[in-house]
Design an enzyme around this catalytic site. Structure first.
Site, PDB file in Angstrom:
ATOM      1  N   HIS A  62       0.842  -1.211   0.000  1.00 47.56           N
ATOM      2  CA  HIS A  62       0.000   0.000   0.000  1.00 47.56           C
ATOM      3  C   HIS A  62       0.868   1.249   0.000  1.00 47.56           C
ATOM      4  CE1 HIS A  62      -3.937   2.016   1.276  1.00 47.56           C
ATOM      5  NE2 HIS A  62      -3.046   2.992   1.212  1.00 47.56           N
ATOM      6  N   HIS A  64       1.245   5.345  -2.148  1.00 48.89           N
ATOM      7  CA  HIS A  64       0.701   6.319  -3.112  1.00 48.89           C
ATOM      8  C   HIS A  64       1.882   6.939  -3.861  1.00 48.89           C
ATOM      9  CE1 HIS A  64      -3.463   6.482  -1.348  1.00 48.89           C
ATOM     10  NE2 HIS A  64      -2.793   5.915  -0.374  1.00 48.89           N
ATOM     11  N   GLN A 157      -9.900   9.348  -4.656  1.00 50.74           N
ATOM     12  CA  GLN A 157      -9.528  10.037  -3.403  1.00 50.74           C
ATOM     13  C   GLN A 157     -10.652  10.900  -2.817  1.00 50.74           C
ATOM     14  OE1 GLN A 157      -5.978  10.832  -1.610  1.00 50.74           O
ATOM     15  NE2 GLN A 157      -7.783  10.992  -0.331  1.00 50.74           N
ATOM     16  N   HIS A 215      -9.778   1.911   0.647  1.00 51.23           N
ATOM     17  CA  HIS A 215      -9.442   2.674   1.851  1.00 51.23           C
ATOM     18  C   HIS A 215     -10.706   2.654   2.709  1.00 51.23           C
ATOM     19  CE1 HIS A 215      -5.956   4.126  -0.316  1.00 51.23           C
ATOM     20  NE2 HIS A 215      -5.582   4.880   0.698  1.00 51.23           N
ATOM     21  N   GLU A 218     -10.795   4.862   7.471  1.00 48.89           N
ATOM     22  CA  GLU A 218      -9.541   5.498   7.908  1.00 48.89           C
ATOM     23  C   GLU A 218      -9.891   6.769   8.673  1.00 48.89           C
ATOM     24  OE1 GLU A 218      -6.792   6.777   4.890  1.00 48.89           O
ATOM     25  OE2 GLU A 218      -5.191   7.121   6.346  1.00 48.89           O
ATOM     26  N   ASP A 314       2.402   3.385   2.833  1.00 46.31           N
ATOM     27  CA  ASP A 314       1.342   4.351   2.538  1.00 46.31           C
ATOM     28  C   ASP A 314       1.897   5.625   1.908  1.00 46.31           C
ATOM     29  OD1 ASP A 314      -1.259   5.255   2.307  1.00 46.31           O
ATOM     30  OD2 ASP A 314      -1.507   5.771   4.418  1.00 46.31           O
ATOM     31  N   TRP A 320       0.736  13.996   3.503  1.00 39.91           N
ATOM     32  CA  TRP A 320       0.247  13.344   4.708  1.00 39.91           C
ATOM     33  C   TRP A 320       1.372  12.961   5.664  1.00 39.91           C
ATOM     34  CZ3 TRP A 320      -1.655  12.517  -0.194  1.00 39.91           C
ATOM     35  CH2 TRP A 320      -2.996  12.872  -0.400  1.00 39.91           C
TER      36      TRP A 320
HETATM   37 FE   FE2 Z   1      -3.545   5.121   1.532  1.00 39.23          FE
END
Ligand code: FE2
Length: 413
Positions: A62, A64, A157, A215, A218, A314, A320
């Site tokens: 996982h 991005h 997203q 996802h 979360e 991630d 993030w």
């Molecule tokens: Fe993610």
């Protein structure tokens, strides 16, 4: 006829999980063709790896890649929250180009490969009308396939139903060749939209014969309960191991009676779960004062229940999470701590979560250090000085591999 019996031979290594004597591994035509002590016949290339740990490659289940290496662009995430991250990425993605995404993705993949990661599942944001991130990552998938295997998730997203055009964008992304259908039900505008989004994802995956990676929940909200919807759809469709729920951080906030019931449903559904310890411990619990929740899903309990759990990185230097290296041993190391998995079998399990469990999540069939498999493996500078505790030492040291062999070829790292 070559004068060499093998293209490449590794001499004297210790196979992960095995307590037998040192072995040699013979590789020819990209395949492992022999594993034995003191193999006869020479290799065109011979690598002495005496006593070192030979492991299957790390699997990043996982990440991005479209947002990787953008930390600080156009501004830093000062609150550190998931939602400020989504806002900043919303600004940054206005200006993305194919070249921009491809360059950052390939740079990140090289970094990951240097840490022995040879299989990567990346999400591609498909909420943006030109689908540039998706197009770029599909091109990258082809460009790098000789040294690293990439799966691309079509990831909406901003939600499938939050904007009128988003559902069509997701369908187009799947038609363009995404391997996996993604979703974000807890970020849809209503609970009903979230449920509908999960149902739509399953419809699409069945129609186009794709995997699913959502996802899911979360958020620290104990009322966010889309994992039960994913489990129900998996049970009804029989898609089981083709389905993955990522994050599920709300699971950490559910009451124990509900959590116990849900684990039973997940055992029936047989889906995969992914936790992202670095990012979950960083982003979750932000609205708490004290006591402050860890916000990582119930990894230990899910693992004890026999479910397939893997760990992902991630984010790597993005809105993030501004840190990150791509080293899956950093991820496993954090997992050991935040999931309190410090027993020896638990530490071993955390290593499996960044290797073979990830391979299962990705539905890989050609994975593992075995005769007949494609020769992809890593050699770590780890000796079993603590009575066979190779995985313990690998996580403790988090070292860069000595050698990374991908499809029979030694990578320059
Ligand atoms: Fe993610």
């Amino acid at each position: 006829m070559s004068q060499f019996a093998y293209d490449l031979v590794l001499r004297g290594g210790k196979l992960l999980g095995e307590n037998q004597d040192a072995i040699d591994i013979g590789i020819r035509d990209k395949k492992i063709i022999a594993i034995a002590s003191q193999l006869e016949g020479a290799g065109n290339i011979e690598l002495a790896v005496s006593g070192k740990l030979i492991s299957p490659p790390f699997v990043e289940s996982h990440v991005h890649l479209d947002s990787a290496l953008t930390a600080g662009e156009p501004r830093w995430n000062e609150s550190g929250t998931l939602f400020e991250g989504i806002q900043i990425w919303g600004e940054r993605k206005q200006g993305i180009t194919l070249a921009d995404v491809k360059q950052r993705a390939i740079e990140t993949l090289k970094q990951q490969a240097s840490y022995g990661v040879l299989f990567v599942r990346t999400h591609a944001d498909v909420s943006e009308p030109n689908l540039i991130a998706l197009q770029a990552l599909l091109e990258v998938r082809e460009k790098v396939k000789d040294w690293i295997t990439v799966q691309v998730v079509a990831f909406p997203q901003d939600g499938i139903y939050s904007q009128p055009e988003n559902e069509a964008l997701l369908v187009k992304a799947v038609e363009m060749g995404a391997d996996v259908v993604g979703g974000i039900p807890h970020y849809e505008l209503t609970r009903e939209d979230g449920v509908r989004s999960v149902q739509r994802i399953f419809e699409l995956a069945q129609q186009y014969d794709r995997l699913i990676d959502i996802h899911c929940d979360e958020i620290d909200d104990d009322q966010s309960r889309f994992l039960e919807v994913v489990a129900a759809c998996a049970i009804r469709t029989g898609m089981g191991s083709k389905v993955t729920a990522s994050h599920t951080t709300a699971f950490a906030s559910y009451n124990n009676a509900y959590a116990l019931k849900l684990i039973g449903f997940l055992q029936r559904a047989k889906i995969n779960l992914i936790a992202n310890p670095l990012i979950n411990i960083t982003l979750q619990g932000r609205t708490d004062s004290y006591p402050k929740r860890r916000g990582v899903t119930r990894v230990k309990e899910l693992w004890q229940a026999g479910l397939n759990v893997s760990f992902g990185h991630d984010c790597i230097q993005d809105p993030w999470y501004s840190l990150g290296t791509g080293n899956m041993l950093d991820v496993a190391h954090m997992g050991v701590h935040v999931c309190q998995m410090t027993g020896t079998s638990e530490i071993d399990a955390c290593y499996d979560m960044v290797t073979r469990n990830g391979a299962k999540t990705l539905n890989l069939v050609d994975y593992g250090v075995e005769v007949g498999k494609t020769a992809s493996l890593v050699v770590l500078d780890v000796r079993d000085t603590y009575g066979g505790k190779q995985r313990y030492n690998a996580i403790r040291l988090r070292s860069r591999p000595l050698y990374v062999i991908s499809q029979g070829v030694r990578l320059e790292i």
